[in-house]
Design a protein around this motif. Structure first.
Motif, PDB file in Angstrom:
ATOM      1  N   LEU A   1      -6.181   1.528  16.041  1.00  0.00           N
ATOM      2  CA  LEU A   1      -4.763   1.293  16.298  1.00  0.00           C
ATOM      3  C   LEU A   1      -4.098   2.567  16.839  1.00  0.00           C
ATOM      4  O   LEU A   1      -3.255   2.506  17.747  1.00  0.00           O
ATOM      5  CB  LEU A   1      -4.092   0.828  14.997  1.00  0.00           C
ATOM      6  CG  LEU A   1      -2.772   0.082  15.103  1.00  0.00           C
ATOM      7  CD1 LEU A   1      -2.799  -0.994  16.175  1.00  0.00           C
ATOM      8  CD2 LEU A   1      -2.424  -0.540  13.754  1.00  0.00           C
TER       9      LEU A   1
ATOM     10  N   GLY B   1       3.930   1.771   9.957  1.00  0.00           N
ATOM     11  CA  GLY B   1       3.043   1.226   8.922  1.00  0.00           C
ATOM     12  C   GLY B   1       3.486   1.750   7.569  1.00  0.00           C
ATOM     13  O   GLY B   1       2.734   2.369   6.829  1.00  0.00           O
ATOM     14  N   THR B   2       4.737   1.446   7.229  1.00  0.00           N
ATOM     15  CA  THR B   2       5.378   2.138   6.101  1.00  0.00           C
ATOM     16  C   THR B   2       4.895   1.660   4.732  1.00  0.00           C
ATOM     17  O   THR B   2       4.960   2.394   3.750  1.00  0.00           O
ATOM     18  CB  THR B   2       6.922   2.019   6.236  1.00  0.00           C
ATOM     19  OG1 THR B   2       7.539   2.986   5.411  1.00  0.00           O
ATOM     20  CG2 THR B   2       7.432   0.630   5.873  1.00  0.00           C
TER      21      THR B   2
ATOM     22  N   ASP C   1       7.010  -1.810   9.615  1.00  0.00           N
ATOM     23  CA  ASP C   1       5.750  -2.425   9.178  1.00  0.00           C
ATOM     24  C   ASP C   1       5.689  -3.844   9.741  1.00  0.00           C
ATOM     25  O   ASP C   1       6.700  -4.551   9.766  1.00  0.00           O
ATOM     26  CB  ASP C   1       5.665  -2.468   7.642  1.00  0.00           C
ATOM     27  CG  ASP C   1       4.223  -2.541   7.161  1.00  0.00           C
ATOM     28  OD1 ASP C   1       3.750  -1.562   6.545  1.00  0.00           O
ATOM     29  OD2 ASP C   1       3.553  -3.569   7.423  1.00  0.00           O
ATOM     30  N   ILE C   2       4.500  -4.237  10.169  1.00  0.00           N
ATOM     31  CA  ILE C   2       4.365  -5.602  10.709  1.00  0.00           C
ATOM     32  C   ILE C   2       4.341  -6.639   9.593  1.00  0.00           C
ATOM     33  O   ILE C   2       4.497  -7.819   9.841  1.00  0.00           O
ATOM     34  CB  ILE C   2       3.097  -5.779  11.577  1.00  0.00           C
ATOM     35  CG1 ILE C   2       1.870  -5.238  10.842  1.00  0.00           C
ATOM     36  CG2 ILE C   2       3.259  -5.161  12.947  1.00  0.00           C
ATOM     37  CD1 ILE C   2       0.585  -5.762  11.413  1.00  0.00           C
TER      38      ILE C   2
ATOM     39  N   SER D   1       6.933  -2.754  14.882  1.00  0.00           N
ATOM     40  CA  SER D   1       5.930  -1.741  15.190  1.00  0.00           C
ATOM     41  C   SER D   1       6.281  -1.102  16.521  1.00  0.00           C
ATOM     42  O   SER D   1       7.347  -1.371  17.086  1.00  0.00           O
ATOM     43  CB  SER D   1       4.542  -2.378  15.254  1.00  0.00           C
ATOM     44  OG  SER D   1       3.570  -1.372  15.432  1.00  0.00           O
TER      45      SER D   1
ATOM     46  N   LEU E   1       6.080   7.286   2.818  1.00  0.00           N
ATOM     47  CA  LEU E   1       6.175   8.434   3.728  1.00  0.00           C
ATOM     48  C   LEU E   1       7.606   8.620   4.248  1.00  0.00           C
ATOM     49  O   LEU E   1       8.089   9.751   4.346  1.00  0.00           O
ATOM     50  CB  LEU E   1       5.179   8.271   4.893  1.00  0.00           C
ATOM     51  CG  LEU E   1       3.714   8.095   4.474  1.00  0.00           C
ATOM     52  CD1 LEU E   1       2.815   7.973   5.701  1.00  0.00           C
ATOM     53  CD2 LEU E   1       3.244   9.249   3.580  1.00  0.00           C
TER      54      LEU E   1
ATOM     55  N   ASN F   1       0.075   6.090   9.018  1.00  0.00           N
ATOM     56  CA  ASN F   1      -1.156   5.919   8.249  1.00  0.00           C
ATOM     57  C   ASN F   1      -1.668   4.514   8.559  1.00  0.00           C
ATOM     58  O   ASN F   1      -1.330   3.559   7.878  1.00  0.00           O
ATOM     59  CB  ASN F   1      -0.870   6.090   6.752  1.00  0.00           C
ATOM     60  CG  ASN F   1      -2.129   5.954   5.904  1.00  0.00           C
ATOM     61  OD1 ASN F   1      -3.208   5.714   6.428  1.00  0.00           O
ATOM     62  ND2 ASN F   1      -1.985   6.117   4.596  1.00  0.00           N
ATOM     63  N   LEU F   2      -2.445   4.401   9.647  1.00  0.00           N
ATOM     64  CA  LEU F   2      -2.939   3.101  10.107  1.00  0.00           C
ATOM     65  C   LEU F   2      -4.468   3.171  10.150  1.00  0.00           C
ATOM     66  O   LEU F   2      -5.087   3.409   9.121  1.00  0.00           O
ATOM     67  CB  LEU F   2      -2.324   2.772  11.469  1.00  0.00           C
ATOM     68  CG  LEU F   2      -0.783   2.600  11.451  1.00  0.00           C
ATOM     69  CD1 LEU F   2      -0.215   2.613  12.864  1.00  0.00           C
ATOM     70  CD2 LEU F   2      -0.389   1.323  10.731  1.00  0.00           C
TER      71      LEU F   2
ATOM     72  N   PHE G   1       0.855  -1.191   0.000  1.00  0.00           N
ATOM     73  CA  PHE G   1       0.000   0.000   0.000  1.00  0.00           C
ATOM     74  C   PHE G   1       0.891   1.241   0.000  1.00  0.00           C
ATOM     75  O   PHE G   1       1.891   1.300   0.705  1.00  0.00           O
ATOM     76  CB  PHE G   1      -0.857  -0.011   1.265  1.00  0.00           C
ATOM     77  CG  PHE G   1      -1.922   1.041   1.295  1.00  0.00           C
ATOM     78  CD1 PHE G   1      -3.248   0.710   1.087  1.00  0.00           C
ATOM     79  CD2 PHE G   1      -1.601   2.370   1.544  1.00  0.00           C
ATOM     80  CE1 PHE G   1      -4.241   1.679   1.128  1.00  0.00           C
ATOM     81  CE2 PHE G   1      -2.584   3.353   1.583  1.00  0.00           C
ATOM     82  CZ  PHE G   1      -3.906   3.002   1.375  1.00  0.00           C
ATOM     83  N   GLY G   2       0.477   2.246  -0.786  1.00  0.00           N
ATOM     84  CA  GLY G   2       1.196   3.512  -0.732  1.00  0.00           C
ATOM     85  C   GLY G   2       1.749   3.957  -2.070  1.00  0.00           C
ATOM     86  O   GLY G   2       2.950   4.157  -2.230  1.00  0.00           O
TER      87      GLY G   2
ATOM     88  N   THR H   1      -2.592   8.696   2.028  1.00  0.00           N
ATOM     89  CA  THR H   1      -1.167   8.826   1.696  1.00  0.00           C
ATOM     90  C   THR H   1      -0.871  10.255   1.238  1.00  0.00           C
ATOM     91  O   THR H   1       0.112  10.877   1.651  1.00  0.00           O
ATOM     92  CB  THR H   1      -0.781   7.845   0.569  1.00  0.00           C
ATOM     93  OG1 THR H   1      -1.269   6.545   0.881  1.00  0.00           O
ATOM     94  CG2 THR H   1       0.715   7.803   0.357  1.00  0.00           C
TER      95      THR H   1
HETATM   96  N1  SAM Z   1       2.513   4.368   4.881  1.00  0.00           N
HETATM   97  C1  SAM Z   1       1.891   3.929   3.641  1.00  0.00           C
HETATM   98  C2  SAM Z   1       0.994   5.020   3.104  1.00  0.00           C
HETATM   99  O1  SAM Z   1       0.798   6.009   3.819  1.00  0.00           O
HETATM  100  O2  SAM Z   1       0.498   4.907   1.975  1.00  0.00           O
HETATM  101  C3  SAM Z   1       1.104   2.639   3.828  1.00  0.00           C
HETATM  102  C4  SAM Z   1      -0.064   2.748   4.784  1.00  0.00           C
HETATM  103  S1  SAM Z   1      -1.071   1.290   4.796  1.00  0.00           S
HETATM  104  C5  SAM Z   1      -2.656   2.043   4.970  1.00  0.00           C
HETATM  105  C6  SAM Z   1      -0.856   0.628   6.416  1.00  0.00           C
HETATM  106  C7  SAM Z   1       0.382  -0.231   6.601  1.00  0.00           C
HETATM  107  O3  SAM Z   1       0.516  -0.462   8.001  1.00  0.00           O
HETATM  108  C8  SAM Z   1       0.342  -1.596   5.950  1.00  0.00           C
HETATM  109  O4  SAM Z   1       1.511  -1.801   5.190  1.00  0.00           O
HETATM  110  C9  SAM Z   1       0.266  -2.573   7.124  1.00  0.00           C
HETATM  111  O5  SAM Z   1       0.972  -3.783   6.896  1.00  0.00           O
HETATM  112  C10 SAM Z   1       0.905  -1.789   8.234  1.00  0.00           C
HETATM  113  N2  SAM Z   1       0.455  -2.102   9.605  1.00  0.00           N
HETATM  114  C11 SAM Z   1      -0.752  -2.534  10.030  1.00  0.00           C
HETATM  115  N3  SAM Z   1      -0.773  -2.650  11.364  1.00  0.00           N
HETATM  116  C12 SAM Z   1       0.449  -2.267  11.805  1.00  0.00           C
HETATM  117  C13 SAM Z   1       1.056  -2.156  13.081  1.00  0.00           C
HETATM  118  N4  SAM Z   1       0.400  -2.441  14.204  1.00  0.00           N
HETATM  119  N5  SAM Z   1       2.325  -1.719  13.152  1.00  0.00           N
HETATM  120  C14 SAM Z   1       3.024  -1.418  12.033  1.00  0.00           C
HETATM  121  N6  SAM Z   1       2.517  -1.522  10.797  1.00  0.00           N
HETATM  122  C15 SAM Z   1       1.242  -1.931  10.683  1.00  0.00           C
END
Ligand code: SAM
Length: 264
Positions: A206, A133-134, A155-156, A184, A139, A201-202, A104-105, A112
């Motif tokens: 969360l 959540g990269t 990112d998880i 995370s 970002l 961006n979660l 995603f992104g 985003t």
């Molecule tokens: N940062 C990018 C953007 O802004 O387009 C991607 C955002 S995408 C909506 C959310 C990302 O967060 C996904 O890649 C997902 O795997 C990751 N994610 C979900 N839960 C998470 C957590 N608890 N900690 C870290 N990353 C997480």
């Protein structure tokens, strides 16, 4: 692409299926009351099946069609583009190249875009940025391109990490200025490193869970940028920020999505 059209379904035309395979069909498909049999060359099927029809169909290059729909996305001082549109970035804009793929992104989602705009509105020179959540790394890479001293993307999902690293390379961001890792906040294994900017961006629930970790990861007086929040969930995030002592909350909406900024 040569396709033999036969009215009916696999069930109603069962008697003809073997005939199609024996005639050299490379594949059979049933769609909307029609059997579509794919061939490399015409055969003498008409002699044996009365109501079939040969069609020469144009090849559909779905990937090319998808690529053609992608446009540059302007987000403040940054324009996010796929590699084949890099020449379309206007002079004065910072080009951020993201290869559309599994993570995603790409910049095409409102969250985003708003997050990159919010980063772009800050003076990141010399700052250390954390991106939770990269995904594609968009970002963290934006932060590095905008002058951050260092950006860390967590990112998880382990699948995102090589994608983010590759995107950083495409953008010419040296490994010393950006780092991506599976992980995370709130997992109990993070270092006590603190950051000057935190962007995430979660999703609202969360953010509520992690708000205390955000406060701990930020130096006092530092900006927090949160998105992925649906308008109906904004109060949950506001309450979490209030609870953890964040101030100066601002809210931006784009359709059903919200971006919130605050100061630790
Ligand atoms: N940062 C990018 C953007 O802004 O387009 C991607 C955002 S995408 C909506 C959310 C990302 O967060 C996904 O890649 C997902 O795997 C990751 N994610 C979900 N839960 C998470 C957590 N608890 N900690 C870290 N990353 C997480």
């Amino acid at each position: 692409m040569l396709v033999y059209h036969l009215p009916g379904t696999f069930e109603t035309r069962e008697a003809h299926l073997d005939l199609l395979w024996e005639a050299g069909a490379t594949g059979l498909e049933e769609r909307a009351g029609l059997i579509r049999a794919y061939f490399d060359a015409r055969t003498d099927l008409d002699a044996e099946i009365a109501d079939g029809e040969w069609r020469d169909e144009a090849e559909q290059d779905w990937q090319a069609q998808f690529k053609a729909t992608l446009k540059p996305v302007r987000a403040g001082r940054v324009t996010i583009v796929p590699p084949w549109l890099r020449d379309e970035v206007e002079a004065g804009q910072t080009a951020l190249i993201i290869e559309p793929g599994m993570a995603f992104g790409t910049g095409h989602h409102a969250t985003t875009r708003m997050a990159v705009e919010a980063l772009s509105a800050l003076d990141l020179t010399g700052r250390r940025v954390l991106d939770v959540g990269t995904g594609s790394g968009v970002l963290a890479i934006a932060a590095a391109l905008l002058g951050a001293d260092h950006a860390t993307g967590l990112d998880i999902d382990p699948l995102t990490i090589p994608i983010a690293i590759e995107n950083a390379e495409i953008n010419g961001v040296p490994p010393g200025r950006v780092a991506f890792a599976e992980g995370s906040l709130g997992l109990g294994d993070e270092s006590d490193e603190t950051f000057d900017v935190l962007v995430a961006n979660l999703y609202a629930e969360l953010h509520d869970l992690l708000a205390g970790e955000y406060a701990a990861a930020l130096r006092p007086g530092s900006p927090l940028i949160l998105t992925g929040i649906l308008t109906g969930k904004l109060d949950l995030v506001r309450a979490a920020l209030d609870r953890e002592g964040f101030g100066g909350v601002t809210v931006r909406e784009d359709g059903e999505w919200v971006l919130v900024t605050a100061t630790s």
